[in-house]
Design an enzyme around this catalytic site. Structure first.
Site, PDB file in Angstrom:
ATOM      1  N   PHE A 127       1.429   5.828 -14.750  1.00  0.00           N
ATOM      2  CA  PHE A 127       2.130   6.623 -13.544  1.00  0.00           C
ATOM      3  C   PHE A 127       2.781   5.447 -12.994  1.00  0.00           C
ATOM      4  O   PHE A 127       2.403   4.266 -12.527  1.00  0.00           O
ATOM      5  CB  PHE A 127       1.147   6.972 -12.438  1.00  0.00           C
ATOM      6  CG  PHE A 127       1.678   7.596 -11.411  1.00  0.00           C
ATOM      7  CD1 PHE A 127       2.223   9.007 -11.270  1.00  0.00           C
ATOM      8  CD2 PHE A 127       1.758   7.058 -10.153  1.00  0.00           C
ATOM      9  CE1 PHE A 127       2.735   9.622 -10.312  1.00  0.00           C
ATOM     10  CE2 PHE A 127       2.116   7.621  -8.885  1.00  0.00           C
ATOM     11  CZ  PHE A 127       2.847   9.012  -9.123  1.00  0.00           C
ATOM     12  N   LEU A 129       5.431   4.478 -10.786  1.00  0.00           N
ATOM     13  CA  LEU A 129       6.405   4.817  -9.300  1.00  0.00           C
ATOM     14  C   LEU A 129       6.553   3.426  -8.523  1.00  0.00           C
ATOM     15  O   LEU A 129       7.703   3.378  -8.256  1.00  0.00           O
ATOM     16  CB  LEU A 129       5.391   5.732  -8.415  1.00  0.00           C
ATOM     17  CG  LEU A 129       5.840   6.208  -7.118  1.00  0.00           C
ATOM     18  CD1 LEU A 129       7.024   7.138  -7.181  1.00  0.00           C
ATOM     19  CD2 LEU A 129       4.753   6.801  -6.361  1.00  0.00           C
ATOM     20  N   SER A 130       5.692   2.679  -8.132  1.00  0.00           N
ATOM     21  CA  SER A 130       5.936   1.543  -7.495  1.00  0.00           C
ATOM     22  C   SER A 130       7.039   0.609  -7.708  1.00  0.00           C
ATOM     23  O   SER A 130       7.112   0.275  -9.312  1.00  0.00           O
ATOM     24  CB  SER A 130       4.946   0.863  -7.367  1.00  0.00           C
ATOM     25  OG  SER A 130       3.937   1.514  -6.545  1.00  0.00           O
ATOM     26  N   GLY A 135       6.866   0.471  -2.622  1.00  0.00           N
ATOM     27  CA  GLY A 135       5.587   0.414  -2.917  1.00  0.00           C
ATOM     28  C   GLY A 135       5.053   1.484  -1.968  1.00  0.00           C
ATOM     29  O   GLY A 135       5.025   2.694  -2.336  1.00  0.00           O
ATOM     30  N   SER A 136       4.728   1.260  -0.743  1.00  0.00           N
ATOM     31  CA  SER A 136       4.492   2.272   0.410  1.00  0.00           C
ATOM     32  C   SER A 136       5.988   2.974   0.707  1.00  0.00           C
ATOM     33  O   SER A 136       5.510   4.400   0.718  1.00  0.00           O
ATOM     34  CB  SER A 136       4.175   1.391   1.866  1.00  0.00           C
ATOM     35  OG  SER A 136       2.889   1.051   1.348  1.00  0.00           O
ATOM     36  N   ILE A 161       1.962  -1.425 -12.461  1.00  0.00           N
ATOM     37  CA  ILE A 161       1.608  -0.232 -13.180  1.00  0.00           C
ATOM     38  C   ILE A 161       0.376  -0.472 -13.952  1.00  0.00           C
ATOM     39  O   ILE A 161       0.211  -1.202 -15.003  1.00  0.00           O
ATOM     40  CB  ILE A 161       2.775   0.095 -14.085  1.00  0.00           C
ATOM     41  CG1 ILE A 161       4.277   0.246 -13.324  1.00  0.00           C
ATOM     42  CG2 ILE A 161       2.644   1.371 -14.734  1.00  0.00           C
ATOM     43  CD1 ILE A 161       4.385   1.022 -11.983  1.00  0.00           C
ATOM     44  N   GLU A 366      -2.315   3.533  -4.721  1.00  0.00           N
ATOM     45  CA  GLU A 366      -2.107   4.936  -4.341  1.00  0.00           C
ATOM     46  C   GLU A 366      -1.957   5.362  -2.902  1.00  0.00           C
ATOM     47  O   GLU A 366      -2.493   6.270  -2.399  1.00  0.00           O
ATOM     48  CB  GLU A 366      -3.147   5.913  -5.278  1.00  0.00           C
ATOM     49  CG  GLU A 366      -2.990   5.852  -6.447  1.00  0.00           C
ATOM     50  CD  GLU A 366      -3.922   6.771  -7.188  1.00  0.00           C
ATOM     51  OE1 GLU A 366      -4.452   7.802  -6.907  1.00  0.00           O
ATOM     52  OE2 GLU A 366      -4.407   6.285  -8.299  1.00  0.00           O
TER      53      GLU A 366
HETATM   54  N1  COS Z   1       3.497  17.263  -1.255  1.00  0.00           N
HETATM   55  C1  COS Z   1       4.661  17.877  -1.319  1.00  0.00           C
HETATM   56  N2  COS Z   1       5.969  17.682  -0.802  1.00  0.00           N
HETATM   57  C2  COS Z   1       5.751  16.470   0.192  1.00  0.00           C
HETATM   58  C3  COS Z   1       4.791  15.892   0.651  1.00  0.00           C
HETATM   59  C4  COS Z   1       3.888  16.291  -0.262  1.00  0.00           C
HETATM   60  N3  COS Z   1       2.314  15.537  -0.222  1.00  0.00           N
HETATM   61  N4  COS Z   1       4.882  14.633   1.237  1.00  0.00           N
HETATM   62  C5  COS Z   1       6.001  14.852   1.449  1.00  0.00           C
HETATM   63  N5  COS Z   1       6.546  15.906   1.155  1.00  0.00           N
HETATM   64  C6  COS Z   1       8.000  16.351   1.136  1.00  0.00           C
HETATM   65  C7  COS Z   1       8.312  16.511   2.496  1.00  0.00           C
HETATM   66  O1  COS Z   1       7.990  17.883   2.880  1.00  0.00           O
HETATM   67  C8  COS Z   1       9.970  16.513   2.273  1.00  0.00           C
HETATM   68  O2  COS Z   1      10.642  17.325   2.066  1.00  0.00           O
HETATM   69  P1  COS Z   1      11.440  18.329   2.978  1.00  0.00           P
HETATM   70  O3  COS Z   1      12.245  17.492   3.684  1.00  0.00           O
HETATM   71  O4  COS Z   1      12.084  19.415   2.070  1.00  0.00           O
HETATM   72  O5  COS Z   1      10.314  18.875   3.873  1.00  0.00           O
HETATM   73  C9  COS Z   1      10.181  15.072   1.387  1.00  0.00           C
HETATM   74  O6  COS Z   1       9.016  15.123   0.544  1.00  0.00           O
HETATM   75  C10 COS Z   1      10.222  13.785   2.108  1.00  0.00           C
HETATM   76  O7  COS Z   1       9.061  13.657   2.871  1.00  0.00           O
HETATM   77  P2  COS Z   1       8.866  12.571   4.311  1.00  0.00           P
HETATM   78  O8  COS Z   1      10.098  12.564   4.965  1.00  0.00           O
HETATM   79  O9  COS Z   1       7.578  12.340   4.752  1.00  0.00           O
HETATM   80  O10 COS Z   1       9.240  11.185   3.278  1.00  0.00           O
HETATM   81  P3  COS Z   1       8.940   9.673   3.639  1.00  0.00           P
HETATM   82  O11 COS Z   1       9.964   8.773   2.899  1.00  0.00           O
HETATM   83  O12 COS Z   1       9.087   9.397   5.182  1.00  0.00           O
HETATM   84  O13 COS Z   1       7.338   9.343   3.238  1.00  0.00           O
HETATM   85  C11 COS Z   1       5.476   8.200   2.962  1.00  0.00           C
HETATM   86  C12 COS Z   1       6.886   8.547   3.440  1.00  0.00           C
HETATM   87  C13 COS Z   1       4.865   7.163   3.733  1.00  0.00           C
HETATM   88  C14 COS Z   1       4.210   9.502   3.518  1.00  0.00           C
HETATM   89  C15 COS Z   1       5.334   8.528   1.547  1.00  0.00           C
HETATM   90  O14 COS Z   1       6.478   7.495   1.096  1.00  0.00           O
HETATM   91  C16 COS Z   1       3.969   7.816   0.916  1.00  0.00           C
HETATM   92  O15 COS Z   1       3.095   8.537   0.771  1.00  0.00           O
HETATM   93  N6  COS Z   1       4.084   6.556   0.356  1.00  0.00           N
HETATM   94  C17 COS Z   1       2.961   5.983  -0.270  1.00  0.00           C
HETATM   95  C18 COS Z   1       3.257   5.978  -1.679  1.00  0.00           C
HETATM   96  C19 COS Z   1       2.212   5.353  -2.592  1.00  0.00           C
HETATM   97  O16 COS Z   1       1.221   5.902  -2.595  1.00  0.00           O
HETATM   98  N7  COS Z   1       2.526   4.130  -3.009  1.00  0.00           N
HETATM   99  C20 COS Z   1       1.592   3.731  -4.204  1.00  0.00           C
HETATM  100  C21 COS Z   1       2.205   3.896  -5.356  1.00  0.00           C
HETATM  101  S1  COS Z   1       1.285   4.662  -6.370  1.00  0.00           S
HETATM  102  S2  COS Z   1      -0.199   3.798  -6.972  1.00  0.00           S
END
Ligand code: COS
Length: 387
Positions: A127, A129-130, A135-136, A161, A366
């Site tokens: 996966f 993504l980062s 990252g966050s 990754i 994650e």
């Molecule tokens: N499922 C489906 N849709 C989602 C969702 C979810 N769990 N979370 C958010 N969305 C949708 C929102 O509804 C929004 O869409 P609409 O504007 O149409 O409503 C869109 O996605 C954007 O969401 P949001 O405004 O919350 O985005 P942000 O950039 O503010 O999100 C966080 C911030 C911190 C919540 C997000 O970036 C996150 O979870 N970051 C951590 C990621 C992570 O785990 N990183 C590690 C890498 S993977 S190992």
């Protein structure tokens, strides 16, 4: 695993109890092979993927026609594997996370091409993504996917990754530019042998597993590599994380249960001041706190998994709570286990020493604990806004 009473909880069905019993028996018969952490980590992980695939366990990590991923089964698998071996859990989990976007949003052709081989342990998934500066904050990611010759050309870097370097394909998130921020991302399948793709750096961490920085330079992929719709990448990534975040909690739970069992065994066997260590009230208090933290984690993990399996479309709040609580508290449980072991607790290779290193990254990957708090607070705010 000393306490299996949680298997009787109403979050689980008889098929889950049967699965846990079968997996537990298989792990018992294969402990030495699963728990081998010495040697080349790439070879160990390739071997574990093959072993888990051959035994049929990986088929639970992917969706099948008409049968979505069962999150409770994923959690039971991760909990049991993590109890025995951090790398076995890693090998299982990454097959699911790496192919999760295809399980949830792939076309029939994508599912047929990738999910069967992932389930058989014949293709290793990752996966991606980062990025260095995302990252966050996923919406800040900079890697681009531009239209070219009816397909896409990818340019940029991904980092942190897992399975980087050994994966056969990567689910990659890149900016296609339909809109700024979160709404301009798309998801793609990139085979590891695609020209323009390379591993630019391997990263060594305190609990070693395959981890790398990926480089994409004019990397051309066909239109059929797009997963879901254009501009849907952010939602796809978040939906995959909604499924897999509670399973990170389950892995932490497996580590915590092992630490509790090791610590209780040590406290009963070891003599201090002429009596078992267990007779000291301070040790009893530690063990009691550990047992409460384990049970509370299990409740949150299986509540989140049950909610997803019951058809709740978004379990963002439940999954974030499960991951946050179970990972942070597993850290505390393991720390207490190390304390109960005394000097032996920091000797390389002793189970609690290994657990102490292994748990740390689960509070970061994650979605770090701090991000889970942001997610929970936002969900809370949305609930109050409705009332
Ligand atoms: N499922 C489906 N849709 C989602 C969702 C979810 N769990 N979370 C958010 N969305 C949708 C929102 O509804 C929004 O869409 P609409 O504007 O149409 O409503 C869109 O996605 C954007 O969401 P949001 O405004 O919350 O985005 P942000 O950039 O503010 O999100 C966080 C911030 C911190 C919540 C997000 O970036 C996150 O979870 N970051 C951590 C990621 C992570 O785990 N990183 C590690 C890498 S993977 S190992």
């Amino acid at each position: 695993m000393a306490d299996t009473t949680y298997l009787t909880w109403p979050f689980l069905d008889d098929r889950h109890r049967g699965f846990a019993a079968d997996l537990s028996a298989w792990i018992g018969a294969n402990t030495a092979a699963l728990d081998a952490h010495d040697g080349d980590v790439d070879d160990i992980c390739r071997g574990l993927v093959k072993k888990l695939g051959d035994a049929g366990w990986l088929k639970h990590a992917v969706a099948h026609p008409g049968k979505p991923i069962d999150v409770r089964t994923l959690c039971l698998a991760r909990e049991h594997l993590a109890y025995c071996s951090g790398l076995a859990d890693f090998a299982f989990a990454m097959q699911g996370l790496g192919s999760g976007a295809i399980s949830l949003f792939g076309t029939d052709a994508q599912r047929a091409a990738y999910l069967g081989p992932v389930a058989a342990g014949k293709k290793i998934a990752a996966f991606a993504l980062s990025e260095k500066n995302a990252g966050s904050d996923v919406a800040a990611l900079a890697m681009t996917a531009e239209d070219a010759d009816g397909g896409f050309v990818l340019n940029g870097e991904k980092t942190w990754i897992s399975n980087g370097g050994i994966a056969d394909f990567y689910c990659v998130f890149a900016r296609t530019g339909e809109a700024p921020g979160a709404k301009g991302l798309s998801a793609f399948i990139v085979d590891a042998d695609t020209p323009g793709f390379s591993i630019s750096e391997r990263i060594t961490v305190s609990a070693p597993h395959p981890l790398a920085t990926l480089s994409f330079k004019d990397c051309r992929i066909p239109a059929t590599a797009l997963i879901g719709g254009r501009g849907e990448g952010f939602k796809i990534a978040m939906s995959v994380l909604d499924v897999f975040r509670s399973t990170v909690g389950a892995a932490a739970l497996g580590f915590a249960r092992r630490a509790l069992d090791e610590a209780a065994g040590r406290a009963i066997d070891r003599k201090l001041f002429g009596a078992p260590l267990f007779d000291l009230q301070m040790v009893q208090a530690y063990l009691a706190e550990m047992a409460v933290e384990v049970d509370a984690s299990a409740l949150l993990v299986y509540r989140a998994a049950w909610a997803k399996d019951s058809g709740q479309p978004r379990v963002t709040r439940e999954a974030a709570m499960a991951k946050l609580y179970a990972t942070d508290n597993a850290q505390k449980v393991i720390d207490k286990a190390v304390q109960i072991f005394g000097g032996m607790g920091v000797v390389s290779g002793v189970p609690v020493e290994r657990l102490y290193r292994e748990i740390r990254s689960l509070r970061i990957y994650e979605g770090a604990s701090e991000v889970q708090k942001v997610v929970i607070a936002r969900q809370l705010a949305a609930g109050y806004a409705k009332t």
